[in-house]
Motif scaffolding. Structure first.
Motif, short mmCIF file in Angstrom:
data_model
loop_
_atom_site.label_atom_id
_atom_site.label_comp_id
_atom_site.label_asym_id
_atom_site.label_seq_id
_atom_site.Cartn_x
_atom_site.Cartn_y
_atom_site.Cartn_z
N THR A 24 0.83 -1.22 0.00
CA THR A 24 0.00 0.00 0.00
C THR A 24 0.86 1.26 0.00
O THR A 24 0.44 2.27 -0.55
N GLU B 47 0.19 4.27 -2.40
CA GLU B 47 -0.05 5.65 -1.95
C GLU B 47 0.96 6.62 -2.56
O GLU B 47 0.63 7.77 -2.81
N ARG C 184 -5.42 1.43 0.50
CA ARG C 184 -4.64 2.26 1.41
C ARG C 184 -4.19 1.44 2.61
O ARG C 184 -4.80 0.42 2.93
N HIS D 186 -3.77 4.24 -8.08
CA HIS D 186 -4.32 4.36 -6.73
C HIS D 186 -5.26 5.54 -6.54
O HIS D 186 -6.26 5.46 -5.85
N GLN E 264 -0.93 14.26 4.98
CA GLN E 264 -1.05 13.47 3.76
C GLN E 264 -1.60 14.32 2.61
O GLN E 264 -1.12 14.24 1.49
#
Lengths: 602, 339
Positions: free
Chosen positions: A81, A85, A166, A263, A436
């Motif tokens: 993941t 990401e 995620r 993604h 993020q």
């Protein structure tokens, strides 16, 4: 394939070497082991136990078990993941690295790191043999058990990481996979006990048990028994090895299917989610609860009164009704929210004025967009109602004497634990998502202080605890009598030191929980994933080394100076409270400093 | 009003903007940066930086990658604290009056920092609420900024589904939500297609007409040259030029250039031009009737040269001072290599 895989493998090892949380974890593990050695020594000095070596080794083994479980839910689940990401998975594929190459290259360094951490302990734990109570064969068997467990966790973590978009979803999936065999075992046990086909059910329960995490606990328990004469390699090891390999194979088979699309969440997905979320307004929840809870209570009371159950007090009410009430609540809350949302005027999505004003705005944002908003709250109401129903059912089924206090005790305990974890996760995620999404500068530029911003986010996290809060409050009110009795009994005793000591315990527990939540927030600003796990390990370490160690020191000092541990225990509690309070203050300012630093960096 | 402080660099002082331009009585300088230094560990990001931005002006901030533009912007918008020197926004110190400064500024960073799971309205409503606007005011302000950025048709769209250009407009709308006097825009046009870029520039022009001061960092020099009243060029943490844009484009330390076009071909026209005392060199632009004339000294004014050319009795079609392109000025002032 090998070249690409090797390149990934080398990079993985290098990156892990540079990550300070990895070194912190190792440091905490070493610190915990040293502390266990101290506990074993203190025990032998105080002549509390007869086998200090066994005690020392048991503590190490179970700490390893906890570490591996936490690593499984954070360390291994981010292996693929994190590439998704970072949107680098496509680049790896374009570079010609095959699916199996990517899987091996990403999982390999983590697996090696975890196994090395175990291997490096092996020579040192031989010390337990000299302390007495344990044999080298038991140590071998324990480490083989744990190695098998690591392989299983790594395989399952990798599978979750491949399937999920995620890391957060991968962690949730991993938790589901861990808990599923336990629930299955419970169901099989219930079915068997209810008169199902005995041998078949037993066999099924045993097979499920092989891949359950409790098989590790079971195996460790049998290995630790005095006079252990089994083999160093048990069936659990083979089962976990096969389980890990099967999970890897499954991850390989699923890889293309789940990594074909880039993604970044597309507009359609966002649009669908928004449409569903937009239909359910936050304000619909309290209105739904206002209708559903009194409605169910009236039905419950009316029916009980009609049957004449209330004449002898609440204890005479058939507890099956509590079960049905809980299930009713689980079903009716989401329906109520939906109905209120549809029927209430002015609930058009996107209407201006929905956000809370001023300093409360970040709380509104986090409650709606981090903690799930109305959907999340309704879902959690359903979840905790179902947990209540399950508790009622299990208390009844296990043959234990039914009482509201028993149910209240379970609800209170589960509520405090789940509430703390939820709060840590909500607040941690609240901060993490700002980093993020690189939205922190926008928030920090609001004409508010950093403290106001931080507290607003904490408020958002706390408001999301409404379902678990209701669950815990009901549990506490049911448990109230016995809690009050346990709290008031020390005051009746002739020893005031005991009363003070007892009073300090909840305070100390509360401080530990606050520190845990604060650490989750701090680590969320520091590491990309596993911040709750890291906070949990740090809190656990602080709890064990800080309070327990201090208590032991004080006990020794107390026994030498006053001939009894009473005053020294109070002193130790007081010291712990002071240390915890200091750490809470330091972490609080650390979070503020980190926020300012990150806002300037991004 | 603050007087310019000597920077220690005569070239910069000479090029400082005319404080009277664009300023009304009682106005404070929009941005006043003095002797600003900032370093990250061993790296000196800004070194004795001095510049001023006049109110209601559009000021460009130009420099190569790693020149210190974003650091300077973050210092102005209070995200970083100055290590030495001072930064004042409308006369308020960014360190002492942080909250007051934040009320007057709107900062748009170079990356799309948005809550993409929100709709456009929710996003703007959140920031309007966070700035403390009452619900009734929020409705008006959000309507206005959506209209200004031409996003009123997409008010209920999720941000996640918007194109990059539209997201940039939403970002700009967010910056305007608290009606700031000063807009700090870090690379607002980066990654936008030509149409989105032109439309963004139009919005900026409209904002300047509304009386906003705009401080814009950009790499698209051609558009900055047209758009900005003044400019600061920064390289390796040092200010290389600060002042009016036109002055920069005119500036050449050794010579002035003019462009003239004659109506019909003339015999030996180049030689006749070269024969003038004021003229240093003449270049004919390909096979056209256009000539580029370089004068040996800056003392030569346009009027003197024009009079001399007219004395040659040629049918003159056009005569204008030849400005440097901003790219040329940029290349002249900045050093080679990437930091």
């Amino acid at each position: 394939m090998m070249r690409g895989s090797l390149a990934l493998f080398t990079r993985g090892l290098r990156v892990d070497c540079r990550r300070w949380p990895m070194h912190l974890l190792r440091f905490l593990l070493v610190g915990a082991f040293l502390f266990f050695l101290f506990v074993a020594w203190a025990n032998s000095r105080l002549e509390i136990g007869t086998a200090p070596g066994l005690m020392f080794f048991s503590l190490i083994s179970y700490t390893n078990f906890v570490f591996i479980t936490l690593a499984g839910t954070s360390f291994f689940t981010s292996s693929i993941t994190e590439e998704k990401e970072e949107q680098t998975l496509g680049l790896l594929k374009m570079a010609g690295v095959s699916a199996v190459g990517i899987l091996l290259g990403k999982l390999g360094p983590r697996l090696i790191n975890a196994l090395l951490l175990l291997a490096i302990q092996y020579p040192f734990v031989q010390l337990a043999v000299t302390l007495g109570g344990i044999l080298p064969r038991q140590i071998q068997a324990t480490y083989i058990t744990l190695a098998g467990y690591i392989v299983l966790m790594s395989g399952m973590g990798l599978f979750c990481s491949v399937v999920a978009a995620r890391t957060r979803s991968a962690v949730a999936l991993m938790h589901t996979i861990i808990w599923m065999p336990l629930l299955l075992q419970l169901l099989l046990w219930i079915t068997r006990s209810s008169g199902g086909t005995g041998p078949l059910m037993q066999a099924a329960q045993d097979r499920v048990g092989w891949v359950s995490i409790w098989s590790v606990v079971g195996r460790l328990q049998s290995v630790m028994m005095i006079g252990f004469s089994g083999g160093a390699v048990g069936i659990q090891f083979y089962a976990h090895l096969v389980g890990g390999a099967a999970a890897f194979l499954l991850a390989w088979l699923c890889f293309e299917r789940f990594t074909r699309q880039p993604h970044t969440p597309g507009p359609e997905r966002g649009g669908r989610l928004l449409r569903v979320r937009g239909g359910l307004r936050l304000r619909a929840l309290p209105m739904a609860l206002f209708v559903v809870i009194p409605g169910l209570a009236i039905v419950f009371l009316a029916f009980s009164w009609f049957r004449g159950d209330l004449q002898n007090g609440f204890d005479s009410v058939p507890h099956e009704w509590v079960l049905w009430e809980s299930i009713g609540l689980a079903a009716l809350v989401p329906l109520g929210v939906l109905l209120v949302s549809v029927l209430s005027p002015g609930s058009r999505r996107g209407a201006i004025g929905g956000c809370w004003p001023g300093v409360l705005a970040p709380a509104w944002k986090d409650l709606n967009f981090v903690s799930g908003g109305a959907i999340g709250l309704a879902f959690r109401m359903t979840l905790y109602s179902l947990i209540t129903a399950m508790l009622v059912f299990l208390i009844d089924f296990s043959g234990a004497s039914w009482s509201w206090t028993t149910l209240g005790g379970w609800m209170l305990g589960i509520g405090i634990l789940a509430g703390t974890m939820e709060l840590a996760s909500n607040i941690g995620r609240g901060f993490r998502t700002e980093i993020q999404w690189q939205t922190l500068p926008g928030l920090m530029l609001l004409p508010r202080s950093v403290a106001a911003l931080g507290w607003s986010k904490v408020l958002g996290g706390i408001l999301a605890l409404i379902p678990v809060g209701i669950f815990t409050a009901i549990g506490a009110s049911l448990f109230f009598t016995s809690v009050w009795e346990s709290l008031s009994s020390p005051f009746d005793s002739s020893n005031p030191e005991t009363a003070v000591f007892v009073m300090m315990i909840p305070l100390q527990m509360g401080l530990h929980l606050i520190l845990f939540v604060e650490l989750s927030a701090f680590f969320a600003l520091t590491v990309r994933w596993g911040y709750v796990a890291l906070a949990f390990i740090s809190s656990f370490f602080l709890y064990v080394v800080g309070s327990w160690g201090m208590a032991m020191v004080m006990m020794i000092v107390g026994m030498r100076t006053r001939g009894g541990p009473g005053g020294a225990l109070i002193l130790s509690q007081l010291t712990t409270i002071v240390v915890l309070s200091t750490m809470i203050v330091v972490t609080y300012f650390g979070i503020g400093r980190k926020l300012r630093h990150l806002a300037g960096q991004s | 009003m603050n007087d310019p402080t000597p920077t220690g660099n005569p070239a910069i002082e000479a090029m400082s903007p005319d404080p009277s331009s664009g300023m009304l009585p009682g106005d404070a300088v929009a941005i006043d940066v003095r002797d600003l230094n900032h370093s990250f560990k061993n790296h000196q990001a800004l070194h004795q930086v001095n510049f001023q931005v006049m109110p209601r002006s559009l000021h460009g901030f130009v420099g190569p990658n790693g020149a210190g533009k974003t650091t300077a912007l973050k210092l102005i918008c209070t995200l970083l604290q100055p290590q030495s020197g001072s930064v004042q926004v409308f006369g308020k110190d960014v360190l002492k009056d942080t909250k007051a400064v934040r009320q007057q500024i709107g900062f748009m960073p170079d990356h799309f920092s948005m809550y993409r799971q929100m709709t456009v309205t929710e996003y703007l409503d959140f920031f309007a609420a966070a700035y403390g606007l009452a619900v009734a005011d929020r409705r008006t302000v959000i309507g206005d900024v959506l209209a200004l950025t031409d996003m009123d048709g997409r008010a209920d769209s999720p941000i996640n589904g918007l194109s990059r250009g539209m997201q940039q407009r939403v970002g700009l709308a967010r910056v305007l939500i608290n009606d700031p006097d000063l807009l700090l825009l870090d690379e607002p046009a980066s990654g936008l297609d030509p149409r989105a870029r032109i439309e963004l520039m139009e919005i900026l022009r409209a904002l300047r007409q509304m009386g906003k001061t705009i401080f814009i960092s950009s790499h698209i020099l051609s558009e900055l040259a047209e758009l900005c009243d003044s400019v600061t060029i920064i390289d390796r943490g040092r200010v290389k030029y600060t002042g009016r844009m036109r002055r920069l484009l005119e500036q050449n330390t050794e010579s002035s250039m003019y462009r003239l076009t004659i109506a019909e071909p003339q015999e030996r026209f180049e030689e006749r031009l070269l024969g003038l005392d004021e003229v240093d060199s003449v270049t004919r632009v390909e096979e056209t009737l256009e000539y580029r004339v370089t004068c040996s000294s800056q003392i030569t004014s346009a009027n003197v040269l024009l009079a001399a050319v007219l004395n040659l009795e040629v049918p003159l079609e056009s005569f204008q001072k030849d400005l440097r392109h901003l790219n040329e000025a940029f290349m002249d002032l900045t050093e080679q290599g990437v930091r």
